[in-house]
Enzyme design. Structure first.
Site, PDB file in Angstrom:
ATOM      1  N   GLU A   1      27.155 -44.408   1.142  1.00 50.00           N
ATOM      2  CA  GLU A   1      28.699 -45.005   0.864  1.00 50.00           C
ATOM      3  C   GLU A   1      28.064 -46.353   0.295  1.00 50.00           C
ATOM      4  OE1 GLU A   1      31.426 -44.330  -0.484  1.00 50.00           O
ATOM      5  OE2 GLU A   1      31.411 -42.067   1.393  1.00 50.00           O
TER       6      GLU A   1
ATOM      7  N   SER B   1      52.635 -39.090 -18.381  1.00 48.99           N
ATOM      8  CA  SER B   1      51.327 -38.356 -17.399  1.00 48.99           C
ATOM      9  C   SER B   1      52.586 -36.864 -16.014  1.00 48.99           C
ATOM     10  CB  SER B   1      51.386 -39.088 -16.415  1.00 48.99           C
ATOM     11  OG  SER B   1      50.524 -38.336 -15.050  1.00 48.99           O
TER      12      SER B   1
ATOM     13  N   ASP C   1      31.729 -43.405  -8.706  1.00 48.88           N
ATOM     14  CA  ASP C   1      32.438 -42.338  -9.050  1.00 48.88           C
ATOM     15  C   ASP C   1      32.654 -41.698 -10.272  1.00 48.88           C
ATOM     16  OD1 ASP C   1      33.386 -42.871  -6.602  1.00 48.88           O
ATOM     17  OD2 ASP C   1      34.943 -44.580  -8.014  1.00 48.88           O
TER      18      ASP C   1
ATOM     19  N   TYR D   1      36.654 -55.068  -0.320  1.00 49.15           N
ATOM     20  CA  TYR D   1      36.155 -54.046  -1.219  1.00 49.15           C
ATOM     21  C   TYR D   1      34.695 -55.507  -1.848  1.00 49.15           C
ATOM     22  CZ  TYR D   1      33.426 -51.191  -4.897  1.00 49.15           C
ATOM     23  OH  TYR D   1      32.462 -50.802  -5.418  1.00 49.15           O
TER      24      TYR D   1
HETATM   25  P1  ADP Z   1      41.790 -42.993  -6.068  1.00 49.75           P
HETATM   26  O1  ADP Z   1      40.924 -43.657  -7.270  1.00 49.75           O
HETATM   27  O2  ADP Z   1      40.621 -43.147  -4.640  1.00 49.75           O
HETATM   28  O3  ADP Z   1      41.827 -42.084  -6.081  1.00 49.75           O
HETATM   29  P2  ADP Z   1      42.919 -45.567  -7.034  1.00 49.75           P
HETATM   30  O4  ADP Z   1      43.725 -46.728  -6.571  1.00 49.75           O
HETATM   31  O5  ADP Z   1      41.385 -45.806  -7.227  1.00 49.75           O
HETATM   32  O6  ADP Z   1      42.826 -44.562  -6.218  1.00 49.75           O
HETATM   33  O7  ADP Z   1      42.788 -45.085  -8.161  1.00 49.75           O
HETATM   34  C1  ADP Z   1      44.681 -44.206  -8.398  1.00 49.75           C
HETATM   35  C2  ADP Z   1      45.596 -44.470  -9.114  1.00 49.75           C
HETATM   36  O8  ADP Z   1      45.085 -44.362 -10.586  1.00 49.75           O
HETATM   37  C3  ADP Z   1      46.858 -44.259  -8.677  1.00 49.75           C
HETATM   38  O9  ADP Z   1      47.447 -45.501  -8.309  1.00 49.75           O
HETATM   39  C4  ADP Z   1      47.328 -44.116 -10.345  1.00 49.75           C
HETATM   40  O10 ADP Z   1      47.735 -45.870 -11.222  1.00 49.75           O
HETATM   41  C5  ADP Z   1      45.883 -43.910 -11.638  1.00 49.75           C
HETATM   42  N1  ADP Z   1      46.692 -42.420 -11.296  1.00 49.75           N
HETATM   43  C6  ADP Z   1      45.020 -41.276 -11.468  1.00 49.75           C
HETATM   44  N2  ADP Z   1      45.503 -40.188 -11.396  1.00 49.75           N
HETATM   45  C7  ADP Z   1      46.967 -40.301 -12.174  1.00 49.75           C
HETATM   46  C8  ADP Z   1      47.424 -39.591 -12.890  1.00 49.75           C
HETATM   47  N3  ADP Z   1      47.343 -38.190 -13.556  1.00 49.75           N
HETATM   48  N4  ADP Z   1      48.803 -40.251 -13.912  1.00 49.75           N
HETATM   49  C9  ADP Z   1      49.025 -41.365 -13.616  1.00 49.75           C
HETATM   50  N5  ADP Z   1      48.251 -42.297 -13.372  1.00 49.75           N
HETATM   51  C10 ADP Z   1      46.818 -41.651 -12.233  1.00 49.75           C
HETATM   52 MG    MG Z   2      39.864 -44.927  -7.541  1.00 50.82          MG
END
Ligand code: ADP
Ligand code: MG
Length: 400
Positions: free
Chosen positions: A47, A81, A188, A240
């Site tokens: 990590e 989406s 990731d 971060y």
């Molecule tokens: P993680 O990657 O850990 O889930 P992040 O904050 O890096 O958290 O990313 C989350 C963001 O990615 C959401 O707030 C949105 O903006 C975007 N996101 C992820 N998946 C989708 C999806 N299927 N549709 C629309 N936006 C998405």
């Molecule tokens: Mg993310």
């Protein structure tokens, strides 16, 4: 396992290629050319090592982000989406500019991928894309990388760009770094692009060499549980960048290119050299011991000793909690409760300050351990966590 054309086990929502294609047709008025999938991930061990040129070991989840897509000839990018409010986002690809603005909204992730591809000189044009996802967002399971990588794979297919999965991961990371403005490492996106079912992915983030390590939990009578705490503490974003800057400071002070270059055997001298800066010292200790833990986990899995990795997960959690200082009370409660209830080991996974923990447990003990964590959260007044199984699943692929 993953269910293209069935219900998502976690949410009971319909999820699959046909469903996503039908939604695409409802949004855009015609059937899509194809449908692609990219998974969320958990990181087994390693990590915050990926921006230190170190080792990581993620595995893909059965939860996927699906993209139904068709090319367009007019240079327009339309994005929609099911998981986001606000209808269709319409952009011109020749007007895309990097916009490191966290408020830019979800469309920045896929738009950033198109931008990164064009920056790299790839002949990508416009497209219509519709997304449908079962990857929880903001839960440390990397929904953002799933969104980027599925976009990259769809465009790679639509425009016959001929990019390898690792190259698509690089483009996706570039999108997140330079266009969205999140300074993430390469883990990731590589996990989403390159993982394979039944394996954990041992990745050297400097050399970008990969090895698929068989990780047959079910065959060994084991389970890997994910505990999504459903919390995300505000502290996370700035912290971060702060940890990353601290690691770079440590590398400079020690005269190495990255903390990856501090051998585990030289840790005592390295720490002695940082005695006047205890904050940096603790960050260095985490990174160097964490890289070593990844190598130990690889050796144990190679030797078929899967159960023996449990204590390394728990030691890794303590290091993230005490040295890297990125845990939180919900993550600590999940880990401590799971271990007290008989888990083989547990740790937070992902960036920290909330999100998810993973728990390695004997199959027979999994229900009791899960119940103990749920009860502990209730007793502490926390919202109920979402607990599900991490079945090592496929990386990004075309589904239709
Ligand atoms: P993680 O990657 O850990 O889930 P992040 O904050 O890096 O958290 O990313 C989350 C963001 O990615 C959401 O707030 C949105 O903006 C975007 N996101 C992820 N998946 C989708 C999806 N299927 N549709 C629309 N936006 C998405
Ligand atoms: Mg993310």
């Amino acid at each position: 396992m993953t269910a293209h054309g069935a219900a998502d086990p976690a949410t009971e929502r319909p999820h699959g290629a046909q469903h996503t294609a039908a939604e695409f047709a409802a949004v855009y008025g015609a059937a899509p050319t194809g449908t692609w999938a990219a998974p969320g991930r958990v990181n087994l061990i390693g990590e915050h090592t990926d921006y230190n040129d170190g080792f990581v070991m993620p595995l893909a989840l059965p939860h996927t982000t699906l993209a139904a897509a068709s090319a367009r000839t007019d240079g327009v990018l339309r994005l929609h989406s099911g998981g986001a409010d606000g209808g269709i986002v319409e952009l011109r690809i020749d007007a895309l500019r990097p916009e490191p603005d966290p408020q830019a909204g979800w469309a920045a992730y896929p738009a950033g991928v198109v931008w990164a591809m064009r920056e790299a000189g790839l002949p990508v044009g416009g497209a219509d894309l519709h997304y449908d996802s079962t990857v929880p967002t903001g839960a440390g399971l990397s929904s953002s990388a799933a969104l980027e990588v599925v976009t990259a794979l769809a465009l790679n297919g639509l425009y016959a760009l001929g990019q390898e999965p690792q190259q698509l991961a690089r483009l996706a990371q570039r999108a997140e770094n330079a266009f969205v403005g999140v300074p993430c490492g390469i883990m990731d996106q590589t996990a989403a692009a390159c993982c394979t079912a039944g394996h954990a992915l041992f990745l050297d983030t400097r050399a970008l060499t990969r090895r698929q390590i068989p990780f047959d939990l079910a065959g060994e009578g084991l389970r890997l549980l994910v505990v999504d705490t459903r919390v995300k503490h505000e502290l996370g974003d700035g912290a971060y960048a702060e940890r990353r800057a601290g690691c770079e400071r440590g590398a400079r002070a020690l005269g190495v290119r990255a903390l990856r270059d501090v051998p585990y055997a030289h840790l005592p001298e390295a720490l002695a050299g940082l005695a006047d800066d205890p904050v940096t010292q603790a960050l260095v200790r985490h990174i160097v011991t964490e890289n070593h833990r990844v190598e130990e986990v690889v050796a144990l899995l190679d030797a078929g000793r899967t159960r023996a990795i449990g204590p390394l997960l728990t030691t890794g959690h303590a290091s993230l909690r005490d040295d890297f200082k990125i845990s939180c009370r919900e993550l600590d409660l999940a880990v401590d409760t799971a271990n007290a209830a008989g888990a083989l080991g547990a740790r937070m996974t992902g960036g920290g300050f909330g999100g998810s923990a993973i728990v390695l447990v004997e199959e027979a003990d999994a229900p009791a351990v899960g119940a103990a964590v749920t009860e502990a959260f209730a007793a502490a007044g926390h919202a109920a966590p979402r607990i599900f199984e991490a079945v090592p699943s496929a990386g990004a692929h075309r589904v239709e």
